[in-house]
Design an enzyme around this catalytic site. Structure first.
Site: not given
Length: 165
Positions: A54, A59-61
């Site tokens: 997501s 971390t995804c961002a």
């Protein structure tokens, strides 16, 4: 099936990533403007599939921001950021961050991308979301590099992915 961890706890994924040297399976995902995009739409460009659970996690961002930065210096290269996030959330995030070198795509409609690529979590608290993976494709859609990040909260190996291009 592969085993990865989330904060040290083992979780299973639905299969194995496509093998290096094989053609990547085509897919149909939803763009931020609600149009459909297929892998075949990107034939002729090198492609980095930046896959994650997501965009609303740290971390995804970070991975979206980092690939946005990295790809700005590359010719004929597209970065597709793929998750189950709704297109509206993807558009909000990219707009707020000023990210215009990546293409956000959503697997929210039927989850077929995660199933076809063998990367959905099938156990654990993130069940049904995508595991963190990088898949690099050449201009013909052939897999050049894959990484399924062993610890979900860790960032992918950006250098290895960019070097594979």
């Amino acid at each position: 099936m592969a085993i990865v961890t989330l904060k040290g706890n083992a979780i299973e994924t639905s299969g194995e990533l496509p093998k290096v040297g094989t053609k990547a399976p085509d897919f149909e995902l939803t763009a931020n403007d609600l149009s459909s995009k297929k892998l075949s739409d990107f034939i002729g460009s090198k492609v980095v599939l930046n896959i994650f659970p997501s965009v609303d996690t740290g971390t995804c961002a970070k991975s979206v921001r980092q690939f946005n930065k990295e790809v700005s210096a590359l010719e004929n290269t597209k970065v597709l950021c793929i998750s189950h996030d709704l297109p509206f959330a993807n558009a909000r995030f990219c707009g707020a961050e000023g990210l215009d070198n990546v293409i956000s795509l959503s697997d929210y409609k039927n989850g077929s991308f995660g199933k076809d690529y063998g990367l959905n979590f099938i156990t654990g608290p993130l069940e049904a979301l995508h595991s963190r993976c990088i898949i690099v494709l050449d201009e013909n859609g052939t897999v050049k590099y894959t990484e399924q990040v062993a610890e979900t909260v860790d960032e992918p190996n950006y250098k290895a992915a960019i070097d594979a291009l």
